[in-house]
Design a protein around this motif. Structure first.
Motif, PDB file in Angstrom:
ATOM      1  N   GLU A 248       9.662   0.525   7.949  1.00  0.00           N
ATOM      2  CA  GLU A 248      10.812  -0.150   8.552  1.00  0.00           C
ATOM      3  C   GLU A 248      12.116   0.572   8.216  1.00  0.00           C
ATOM      4  OE1 GLU A 248      10.298  -2.560  10.608  1.00  0.00           O
ATOM      5  OE2 GLU A 248       8.156  -2.484  10.198  1.00  0.00           O
ATOM      6  N   LEU A 249      12.056   1.638   7.427  1.00  0.00           N
ATOM      7  CA  LEU A 249      13.246   2.368   7.048  1.00  0.00           C
ATOM      8  C   LEU A 249      13.728   3.252   8.200  1.00  0.00           C
ATOM      9  CD1 LEU A 249      12.122   3.516   3.476  1.00  0.00           C
ATOM     10  CD2 LEU A 249      13.493   1.511   4.055  1.00  0.00           C
ATOM     11  N   SER A 250      14.926   3.789   8.047  1.00  0.00           N
ATOM     12  CA  SER A 250      15.463   4.697   9.059  1.00  0.00           C
ATOM     13  C   SER A 250      14.710   6.014   9.006  1.00  0.00           C
ATOM     14  CB  SER A 250      16.948   4.939   8.780  1.00  0.00           C
ATOM     15  OG  SER A 250      17.106   5.645   7.560  1.00  0.00           O
ATOM     16  N   ASP A 251      14.928   6.849  10.047  1.00  0.00           N
ATOM     17  CA  ASP A 251      14.254   8.143  10.085  1.00  0.00           C
ATOM     18  C   ASP A 251      14.607   8.995   8.871  1.00  0.00           C
ATOM     19  OD1 ASP A 251      14.562   8.479  13.693  1.00  0.00           O
ATOM     20  OD2 ASP A 251      13.063   7.455  12.445  1.00  0.00           O
ATOM     21  N   LYS A 252      15.881   8.971   8.474  1.00  0.00           N
ATOM     22  CA  LYS A 252      16.311   9.760   7.330  1.00  0.00           C
ATOM     23  C   LYS A 252      15.630   9.273   6.061  1.00  0.00           C
ATOM     24  CE  LYS A 252      20.375  11.251   4.708  1.00  0.00           C
ATOM     25  NZ  LYS A 252      21.850  11.189   4.600  1.00  0.00           N
ATOM     26  N   GLU A 253      15.572   7.961   5.912  1.00  0.00           N
ATOM     27  CA  GLU A 253      14.946   7.386   4.711  1.00  0.00           C
ATOM     28  C   GLU A 253      13.451   7.675   4.698  1.00  0.00           C
ATOM     29  OE1 GLU A 253      17.653   3.464   3.719  1.00  0.00           O
ATOM     30  OE2 GLU A 253      16.352   3.436   5.475  1.00  0.00           O
ATOM     31  N   ASN A 254      12.842   7.658   5.881  1.00  0.00           N
ATOM     32  CA  ASN A 254      11.405   7.936   5.945  1.00  0.00           C
ATOM     33  C   ASN A 254      11.103   9.389   5.600  1.00  0.00           C
ATOM     34  OD1 ASN A 254      10.056   5.526   6.507  1.00  0.00           O
ATOM     35  ND2 ASN A 254      10.642   5.622   8.666  1.00  0.00           N
ATOM     36  N   GLU A 255      12.045  10.292   5.953  1.00  0.00           N
ATOM     37  CA  GLU A 255      11.845  11.694   5.604  1.00  0.00           C
ATOM     38  C   GLU A 255      11.839  11.872   4.090  1.00  0.00           C
ATOM     39  OE1 GLU A 255      14.021  13.672   9.533  1.00  0.00           O
ATOM     40  OE2 GLU A 255      14.865  13.932   7.519  1.00  0.00           O
ATOM     41  N   GLU A 256      12.608  11.023   3.425  1.00  0.00           N
ATOM     42  CA  GLU A 256      12.669  11.092   1.971  1.00  0.00           C
ATOM     43  C   GLU A 256      11.475  10.393   1.331  1.00  0.00           C
ATOM     44  OE1 GLU A 256      16.359   9.275   1.131  1.00  0.00           O
ATOM     45  OE2 GLU A 256      17.579  10.952   1.856  1.00  0.00           O
ATOM     46  N   ASN A 257      10.746   9.615   2.134  1.00  0.00           N
ATOM     47  CA  ASN A 257       9.617   8.844   1.605  1.00  0.00           C
ATOM     48  C   ASN A 257       8.319   9.414   2.165  1.00  0.00           C
ATOM     49  OD1 ASN A 257       7.887   6.970   0.572  1.00  0.00           O
ATOM     50  ND2 ASN A 257       8.657   5.253   1.768  1.00  0.00           N
ATOM     51  N   GLU A 258       7.867  10.497   1.571  1.00  0.00           N
ATOM     52  CA  GLU A 258       6.702  11.189   2.101  1.00  0.00           C
ATOM     53  C   GLU A 258       5.414  10.379   1.938  1.00  0.00           C
ATOM     54  OE1 GLU A 258       6.556  14.961   0.237  1.00  0.00           O
ATOM     55  OE2 GLU A 258       8.363  15.719   1.215  1.00  0.00           O
ATOM     56  N   GLY A 259       5.435   9.368   1.077  1.00  0.00           N
ATOM     57  CA  GLY A 259       4.237   8.578   0.834  1.00  0.00           C
ATOM     58  C   GLY A 259       4.132   7.342   1.701  1.00  0.00           C
ATOM     59  N   GLN A 260       4.785   7.346   2.850  1.00  0.00           N
ATOM     60  CA  GLN A 260       4.838   6.141   3.668  1.00  0.00           C
ATOM     61  C   GLN A 260       3.469   5.709   4.183  1.00  0.00           C
ATOM     62  OE1 GLN A 260       6.431   6.663   7.789  1.00  0.00           O
ATOM     63  NE2 GLN A 260       7.052   8.677   7.059  1.00  0.00           N
ATOM     64  N   PHE A 261       2.506   6.626   4.256  1.00  0.00           N
ATOM     65  CA  PHE A 261       1.177   6.265   4.742  1.00  0.00           C
ATOM     66  C   PHE A 261       0.179   6.027   3.606  1.00  0.00           C
ATOM     67  CE2 PHE A 261       2.984   8.704   8.314  1.00  0.00           C
ATOM     68  CZ  PHE A 261       2.855   7.750   9.321  1.00  0.00           C
ATOM     69  N   ASP A 262       0.662   6.086   2.376  1.00  0.00           N
ATOM     70  CA  ASP A 262      -0.258   5.983   1.238  1.00  0.00           C
ATOM     71  C   ASP A 262      -1.042   4.677   1.241  1.00  0.00           C
ATOM     72  OD1 ASP A 262       0.595   8.432   0.437  1.00  0.00           O
ATOM     73  OD2 ASP A 262       1.714   7.743  -1.322  1.00  0.00           O
ATOM     74  N   PHE A 263      -0.352   3.567   1.498  1.00  0.00           N
ATOM     75  CA  PHE A 263      -1.045   2.277   1.417  1.00  0.00           C
ATOM     76  C   PHE A 263      -2.080   2.084   2.518  1.00  0.00           C
ATOM     77  CE2 PHE A 263      -1.501  -2.308   2.073  1.00  0.00           C
ATOM     78  CZ  PHE A 263      -1.946  -2.665   0.810  1.00  0.00           C
TER      79      PHE A 263
END
Length: 220
Positions: A34-49
């Motif tokens: 649900e984060l912005s594109d910029k924030e998601n770029e910083e969160n490389e583990g978004q698919f971990d769960f």
């Protein structure tokens, strides 16, 4: 979070030598999406769960198809004050097959992370399946439910309830007097189907049944 196995219309998944199953997990299960594109770029583990959920359910199902499970079932008996009970144990640890499971061709569709789950049986595993498939082993089936809120534990609950219904319905037709305890083994016979209904996982499983011991109540 939701993880679903679903039947394909145009392509029949293999069951015997090369197991190939479609599997998916909801992306909404991970709040980082649900984060912005910029924030998601910083969160490389978004698919971990969601990936971890795929890596949990796949060994459960594959192991049930390759080696199967032992069970002990105690029927409900109101007169004796006995509650219904089912215990399931792995015939062979899922750790044995975990390394042979491959996850391929991931794609995102309808807010789901999808992939193919693949496993190739060894010659001895194919022989084992063919033995289970002999006419000596009856085929049983059941539908089970589990809470979506429990995540993977809800899927395990649905699997357990599916087996419980399958065993209960089969022995009700074959045993005249309610036994004290039934033990045996099962192998998932074919591709399972699973969905979500009213906040519950719904899973439909067919099994080969290897009958074990039937323990009767003592006659007084």
């Amino acid at each position: 979070m939701a993880v679903m196995l679903f039947p394909l219309l145009a392509q029949t998944p293999s069951v015997v030598r090369n197991i190939r199953l479609p599997l998916w997990a909801e992306l909404d299960a991970y709040p980082g999406l649900e984060l912005s594109d910029k924030e998601n770029e910083e969160n490389e583990g978004q698919f971990d769960f969601p990936v971890s959920q795929l890596h949990s359910i796949a060994p459960l199902i594959i192991n049930g198809m390759v080696y199967g499970w032992n069970f002990v079932y105690v029927p409900y008996d109101k007169a004796r004050g006995v509650e219904e009970y089912l215990e399931i144990t792995e015939i062979v640890s899922s750790d044995v097959i975990r390394g042979g499971i491959k996850y391929s061709s991931p794609w995102i569709e309808n807010n789901n992370l999808n992939c193919w789950v693949e496993y190739t049986r060894t010659d001895s595993q194919v022989q084992s399946y063919n033995l289970w498939a002999s006419i000596q082993n009856p085929v049983i089936g059941g539908i089970g439910y589990g809470s979506v809120e429990k995540g993977f534990e809800g899927i395990e609950e649905a699997v357990r309830e599916s087996l419980k219904e399958a065993v209960r319905n089969y022995y009700r037709k074959t045993i005249k007097n309610k036994p004290k305890e039934i033990s045996g083994s099962v192998l998932i016979r074919k591709f399972p189907t699973m969905g979500i209904d009213s906040g519950r996982y719904v899973i439909n499983l067919d099994f080969f049944l290897e009958c074990g011991r039937i323990l009767e109540y003592s006659v007084y």
